[in-house]
Structures are given as C-alpha cells and as structure tokens.
Design an enzyme around this catalytic site. Structure first.
Site, mmCIF file in Angstrom:
data_model
loop_
_atom_site.group_PDB
_atom_site.id
_atom_site.type_symbol
_atom_site.label_atom_id
_atom_site.label_comp_id
_atom_site.label_asym_id
_atom_site.label_seq_id
_atom_site.Cartn_x
_atom_site.Cartn_y
_atom_site.Cartn_z
ATOM 1 N N HIS A 62 0.791 -1.278 -0.227
ATOM 2 C CA HIS A 62 -0.197 -0.106 -0.179
ATOM 3 C C HIS A 62 1.060 1.340 -0.208
ATOM 4 O O HIS A 62 1.734 1.045 0.938
ATOM 5 C CB HIS A 62 -1.075 0.114 1.234
ATOM 6 C CG HIS A 62 -2.047 -0.836 1.371
ATOM 7 N ND1 HIS A 62 -1.807 -1.862 1.505
ATOM 8 C CD2 HIS A 62 -2.758 -1.549 0.178
ATOM 9 C CE1 HIS A 62 -3.068 -2.981 2.110
ATOM 10 N NE2 HIS A 62 -3.324 -2.410 0.714
ATOM 11 N N GLU A 65 1.821 3.282 3.226
ATOM 12 C CA GLU A 65 2.393 2.637 4.107
ATOM 13 C C GLU A 65 3.771 3.048 4.022
ATOM 14 O O GLU A 65 4.577 1.556 3.461
ATOM 15 C CB GLU A 65 1.616 1.631 4.461
ATOM 16 C CG GLU A 65 0.056 0.970 4.790
ATOM 17 C CD GLU A 65 -0.584 -0.224 4.642
ATOM 18 O OE1 GLU A 65 -0.208 -1.020 4.581
ATOM 19 O OE2 GLU A 65 -2.020 0.069 4.568
ATOM 20 N N HIS A 155 2.932 -3.594 6.610
ATOM 21 C CA HIS A 155 2.393 -2.547 6.292
ATOM 22 C C HIS A 155 2.401 -1.703 8.063
ATOM 23 O O HIS A 155 3.148 -2.412 8.892
ATOM 24 C CB HIS A 155 0.795 -2.963 6.543
ATOM 25 C CG HIS A 155 0.843 -4.469 5.540
ATOM 26 N ND1 HIS A 155 0.422 -3.892 4.038
ATOM 27 C CD2 HIS A 155 1.465 -5.111 5.247
ATOM 28 C CE1 HIS A 155 -0.177 -4.076 3.489
ATOM 29 N NE2 HIS A 155 1.076 -5.087 3.388
ATOM 30 N N GLU A 219 1.505 -6.033 10.605
ATOM 31 C CA GLU A 219 1.234 -4.592 10.824
ATOM 32 C C GLU A 219 1.655 -3.826 11.946
ATOM 33 O O GLU A 219 1.923 -4.420 13.197
ATOM 34 C CB GLU A 219 -0.499 -4.436 11.182
ATOM 35 C CG GLU A 219 -1.465 -4.853 10.325
ATOM 36 C CD GLU A 219 -1.618 -3.920 8.922
ATOM 37 O OE1 GLU A 219 -1.224 -2.782 9.048
ATOM 38 O OE2 GLU A 219 -2.385 -4.640 8.030
#
Length: 331
Positions: A62, A65, A155, A219
């Site tokens: 992404h 990010e 991420h 994450e």
C-alpha cells in the site's frame, strides 16, 4: 506524503522509496553475491552454491504505508556496508511503486487483493499487472530456495487498534514454520496474531499457499508521512528483523502475543452495504453475540459467537471484496 524524490529524505530512504537498488546491488555484487533485479522495485541477493534460509521482505504494497519503507531502507543500507553479515538469501520487494510516488494507497485498486486466480473487473488495473510481476519474481526466488522459507509483508494500519502491532498468519503453514514465525513475531513485539484460513488475495498468503513459506502480513503501527515516521514504534521489529537477516540467535519475547482465529470475512455485496458502527471504530473492537455488524440489502451480518472482534472494517472497498474480518480470541 513527502515526494520520494525530494532531497530532504535520507539517501537510503529516498533510494528504496524510489525503487532504486543500484547502490545496494553494487555492494552485494562486489562482495561475491549473485544479485538480480527481476522487475522494477525487486532485488534478489543470493550466496551461490549455498543452502540458506530464503526471506522475502516486502514493503509499500500500500503506497501510503511508509514506515516499513524507512525501517527496511536503514536495515538494507547497514547490511550493504557489511555484506558478509547477510546470512539468508533475500528478496526485497517494493510493492506499489506508482502509488508510493503518488502518495496514495493505490492507483486503481488494492494491490493486496490481487494475489488470486480470479480478479474479475480488476483484471485490467495497474495493480493487477504489478501483482503479476511480483508473483513471477516470487516464484523464481522460491523455486531456488531450500526448505526454510519466510515472507514478511510489512504494513502499517489506517485506523487505531487495541493492539498497535498485529499480524495475520495463514493456518496452512506447516507447524515447524508456523512456530518459528510466531516466535519471531513475539520477538518483534507483535501484540496479537490472527490465524487465518482464507487468503482474501493477499501477497503473504500467496507465498504461504503456493511456495510453502512462513508468510505473514505484519501491521507495525500507524500510517505516517515518508521521512517523518516515528521510528521508535518500529524498534523491536527492526531489531528482530536485523537478527533474522544476520542469522543471529532469536531473543525471547517479553510478552507472548495474544492469539485470535479468523471467524469469517464480511464481504461487500453491493453499493447498499453499510456497517453498524462508525469509521472511527478501532481494530479489535469487541462485539457481543447478536450484535449487528453490517447490512447489505436483505443480507444482515450479526455476531454469531459469544464475543467477536472486528478487524479492518472498511465499507469503502469495492463490491466483492472483504469489508471487515471477524475474529475470536483463542489464546
């Protein structure tokens, strides 16, 4: 977001955000490694005639990010100054290069939903073509790999979370690989782990399913501006990743991650889809049995277990994609 080409960025960050591996590639090549760039933004580094763990490290899937880009840039730069310390065969993938340059999450569609055999109306998107290049490079890398295979897809989250760091781990990983991966996630101070049976088309699940890699979507905190991320939030993960790449003994986790299992995906079926809670809802918000999660025309999603937690709630996804993940606590 800062422009990856602007001179105020540290050189290592500017290079990686711009998918420029020239300096790193030269350093490892001069040190006797086999170095290739099979596609834009993808670098592979191997020690010829050696069987070593194989690690895929991906960032920027992404484009907004940016923290993992900075983290990886500094680790890769340090290793390039001491190439002999690299103890694994390594593939570094900068995912959505165009989105990083544009300071956007994606160009046409979410790249992390493209690693699936059927893409429907997404087949003609820029991200579909990028996923094909990443799939080809990943397959070539793992085709030459030994039995120990890793894929850490780094991420940062859009929304706040009850666990600022968490990871999605495919249940289909073999037990030895899964145990090593979960131990590493604990070492990296990951607060929660979600064991997941279904892929949702993600890059790390693709590597686990098709290449027997211990893959995980990790994450690492909140989205930040390139060059302005608070790197302190990534310190434990950075140190654990550095030890993995250098083949150093792992350190015990200070606190074991909490473990969840995916209960089901909430799929957006039409433009009538709405969620029963606001956009400020954080990841791992608990919901009691019977509570409404979302509705989509005549379809109403409610909590089926005594307690479920919602992760990745996002009513703005395209029709046919996951608008939320419901998980249950198992450990």
């Amino acid at each position: 977001m800062a422009d990856p080409g602007q001179p105020s960025l540290p050189p290592a960050v500017q290079a990686l955000a711009g998918a420029d591996f020239s300096a790193v590639a030269r350093a490892f090549s001069d040190a006797g490694f086999e170095v290739k760039e099979p596609a834009d933004g993808i670098l592979t580094i191997r020690r010829p005639a050696a069987v070593r763990p194989a690690v895929v490290l991906s960032v920027g899937v992404h484009g907004d990010e940016t923290g993992p880009i900075e983290l990886t840039a500094y680790l890769l730069d340090a290793l390039s100054r001491d190439p002999a310390a690299l103890a694994v065969d390594l593939m570094v993938c900068v995912g959505n290069i165009a989105a990083i340059r544009a300071g956007k999450r994606f160009i046409d569609a979410d790249l992390n939903r493209m690693f699936r055999p059927v893409r429907g109306d997404l087949a003609g998107t820029a991200e579909a073509a990028r996923a094909d290049a990443m799939i080809d490079a990943t397959a070539a890398f793992f085709d030459q790999a030994g039995p120990e295979r890793w894929h850490l897809d780094l991420h940062t989250a859009i929304r706040p979370s009850a666990y600022p760091t968490f990871a999605i781990v495919p249940e289909l990983i073999d037990e030895e690989g899964k145990n090593k991966l979960i131990a590493w996630l604990g070492e990296a101070a990951i607060g929660a782990i979600i064991l997941n049976r279904e892929s949702a088309g993600t890059y790390s699940y693709y590597s686990a399913e098709h290449h027997r890699a211990a893959g995980s979507t990790v994450e690492l905190g909140r989205i930040g501006v390139l060059g302005q991320n608070d790197l302190a939030q990534f310190a434990a993960a950075s140190a654990a990743l550095d030890r993995l790449l250098r083949g150093q003994p792992p350190q015990a986790a200070a606190t074991a991650p909490h473990v969840f299992r995916a209960a089901r995906n909430i799929i957006k079926l039409s433009d009538a889809f709405t969620m029963a809670f606001g956009r400020e809802t954080q990841n791992f918000t608990p919901l009691p049995q019977g509570a409404e999660i979302a509705r989509d025309g005549d379809t109403v999603y409610t909590v089926e277990q005594p307690e479920e937690f919602v992760v990745f709630p996002n009513p703005d996804v395209r029709i046919g994609l996951r608008a939320g993940l419901m998980v249950i606590r198992i450990g």
